[in-house]
Design a protein around this motif. Structure first.
Motif, short mmCIF file in Angstrom:
data_model
loop_
_atom_site.label_atom_id
_atom_site.label_comp_id
_atom_site.label_asym_id
_atom_site.label_seq_id
_atom_site.Cartn_x
_atom_site.Cartn_y
_atom_site.Cartn_z
N ALA A 1 0.92 -1.20 -0.08
CA ALA A 1 -0.06 -0.04 -0.13
C ALA A 1 1.10 1.14 -0.05
O ALA A 1 0.57 2.29 -0.82
CB ALA A 1 -1.00 0.01 1.10
N VAL A 2 2.05 1.30 0.53
CA VAL A 2 2.92 2.34 0.84
C VAL A 2 3.53 2.48 -0.48
O VAL A 2 3.59 3.66 -0.98
CB VAL A 2 3.95 2.20 1.91
CG1 VAL A 2 5.06 3.43 1.80
CG2 VAL A 2 3.20 2.15 3.18
N VAL B 1 2.35 1.73 -3.62
CA VAL B 1 1.51 2.17 -4.43
C VAL B 1 1.05 3.53 -4.32
O VAL B 1 0.80 4.28 -5.14
CB VAL B 1 0.27 1.19 -4.56
CG1 VAL B 1 -0.92 1.76 -5.02
CG2 VAL B 1 0.64 -0.13 -5.08
N GLY B 2 0.80 3.91 -3.01
CA GLY B 2 0.49 5.30 -2.62
C GLY B 2 1.50 6.12 -2.91
O GLY B 2 1.35 7.38 -3.55
N VAL B 3 2.77 5.94 -2.88
CA VAL B 3 4.00 7.02 -3.26
C VAL B 3 3.90 7.07 -4.74
O VAL B 3 4.00 8.46 -5.08
CB VAL B 3 5.33 6.43 -2.85
CG1 VAL B 3 6.35 7.33 -3.24
CG2 VAL B 3 5.36 6.35 -1.11
N ALA B 4 3.71 6.17 -5.59
CA ALA B 4 3.79 6.35 -6.98
C ALA B 4 2.54 7.22 -7.55
O ALA B 4 2.75 7.88 -8.39
CB ALA B 4 3.89 5.06 -7.86
N ALA B 5 1.31 6.80 -7.10
CA ALA B 5 0.06 7.28 -7.20
C ALA B 5 0.05 8.78 -6.87
O ALA B 5 -0.21 9.77 -7.69
CB ALA B 5 -1.17 6.61 -6.55
N SER C 1 8.16 -4.59 -9.79
CA SER C 1 8.50 -3.50 -9.20
C SER C 1 8.04 -2.67 -10.20
O SER C 1 7.56 -1.26 -10.05
CB SER C 1 9.92 -3.28 -9.01
OG SER C 1 10.21 -4.31 -7.93
N ALA C 2 8.41 -2.67 -11.76
CA ALA C 2 7.74 -1.79 -12.79
C ALA C 2 6.56 -1.65 -12.78
O ALA C 2 5.98 -0.65 -12.90
CB ALA C 2 8.48 -2.24 -14.03
N LEU C 3 5.55 -2.58 -12.59
CA LEU C 3 4.35 -2.81 -12.59
C LEU C 3 3.60 -1.80 -11.45
O LEU C 3 2.54 -1.19 -11.50
CB LEU C 3 3.53 -4.01 -12.61
CG LEU C 3 3.81 -4.80 -13.96
CD1 LEU C 3 3.12 -6.13 -13.77
CD2 LEU C 3 2.97 -3.96 -14.95
N LEU C 4 4.33 -2.08 -10.21
CA LEU C 4 4.15 -1.34 -9.19
C LEU C 4 4.40 0.22 -9.19
O LEU C 4 3.75 0.96 -8.18
CB LEU C 4 4.54 -1.72 -7.89
CG LEU C 4 4.08 -3.27 -7.39
CD1 LEU C 4 4.96 -3.60 -6.13
CD2 LEU C 4 2.66 -3.04 -6.95
N VAL C 5 4.91 0.74 -10.08
CA VAL C 5 5.12 2.17 -10.37
C VAL C 5 4.56 2.49 -11.47
O VAL C 5 3.66 3.69 -11.38
CB VAL C 5 7.06 2.26 -10.60
CG1 VAL C 5 6.99 3.56 -10.98
CG2 VAL C 5 7.79 1.95 -9.45
N MET C 6 4.47 1.76 -12.58
CA MET C 6 3.76 2.22 -13.80
C MET C 6 2.12 2.29 -13.76
O MET C 6 1.72 3.30 -13.82
CB MET C 6 3.87 1.51 -14.96
CG MET C 6 3.38 1.93 -16.52
SD MET C 6 3.75 0.53 -17.66
CE MET C 6 5.32 0.46 -17.58
N VAL C 7 1.56 1.47 -13.00
CA VAL C 7 -0.04 1.53 -12.87
C VAL C 7 -0.44 2.54 -12.00
O VAL C 7 -1.28 3.42 -12.41
CB VAL C 7 -0.50 0.01 -12.32
CG1 VAL C 7 -1.92 0.25 -12.44
CG2 VAL C 7 0.06 -0.96 -13.43
#
Length: 206
Positions: free
Chosen positions: A43-44, A46-50, A110-116
């Motif tokens: 969650a952290v 995903v939240g940082v990237a979003a 990791s790339a998907l956790l940043v891109m999406v």
């Protein structure tokens, strides 16, 4: 463009590598209690990237979509390398054998956790309207004032007052002077008196 994706990619790589290293350290001491800490960590991330993507979309950064796409690829590869180094130093002295898995499946995850999340953040942030800045009206520049109410280098002339209809009406209505009754007989006698060519009539004795 270069600074945008490089900064985002390196920062997200460090965040992901630190999060995965903490999860590996936690699994050593709590092998059966990993559900909560794993969910919180994801969650952290995903939240940082979003949040970062939403800020870029709100600010209207140029080429923000391309920057985040390249940054996600950089973050996936670099985070895999940093994770292997961090796990070897702080967890269980893992060797280069784990580097292959970290650069394939781990890097893709990791790339998907940043891109999406970043893409969703860009979409939401670009739809949020920025508050309009109140612009104060700039004072008009009339040139330096010399203290006499006129601008320097300019000569103020009095404006000519246009003739109004009231003035013309007053002059038209003014009574004309009438001739005096004494001058009327004299003028009549002067017209009746005979004249000689080239001579003016002599006055008649009274």
């Amino acid at each position: 463009m270069l600074g945008a994706w490089l900064t985002r990619g390196l920062v997200m790589a460090v965040v992901h590598a630190a999060a995965m290293t903490l999860l590996a350290k936690w699994s050593v001491f709590h092998p059966t209690d990993q559900t909560v800490i794993t969910s919180v960590t994801l969650a952290v991330l995903v939240g940082v990237a979003a949040l970062w993507g939403a800020v870029d979309g709100w600010l209207g950064k140029p080429d923000r979509g391309r920057a985040w796409f390249i940054a996600s690829l950089v973050a996936g590869v670099v985070s895999g390398i940093l994770y292997v180094i961090g796990r070897a130093v702080f967890v269980d002295q893992t060797g280069t054998a784990e580097l292959g898995a970290a650069l394939t499946g781990g890097a893709a995850f990791s790339a998907l956790l940043v891109m999406v999340p970043a893409g969703l953040g860009l979409f939401v942030g670009s739809r949020v309207r920025r508050p309009a800045a109140e612009e104060e009206p700039e004072p008009e520049d009339h040139g330096p004032d010399d203290g006499s109410g006129s601008q320097s280098g300019q000569l103020e002339l009095p404006e000519a007052e246009p003739a109004t209809s009231a003035t013309s009406a007053t002059s038209a209505a003014a009574p004309r002077p009438k001739p005096s009754p004494v001058s009327r007989p004299a003028a009549a006698r002067a017209r009746k008196r005979p004249t000689v060519a080239g001579r003016s009539p002599s006055p008649r004795p009274r």
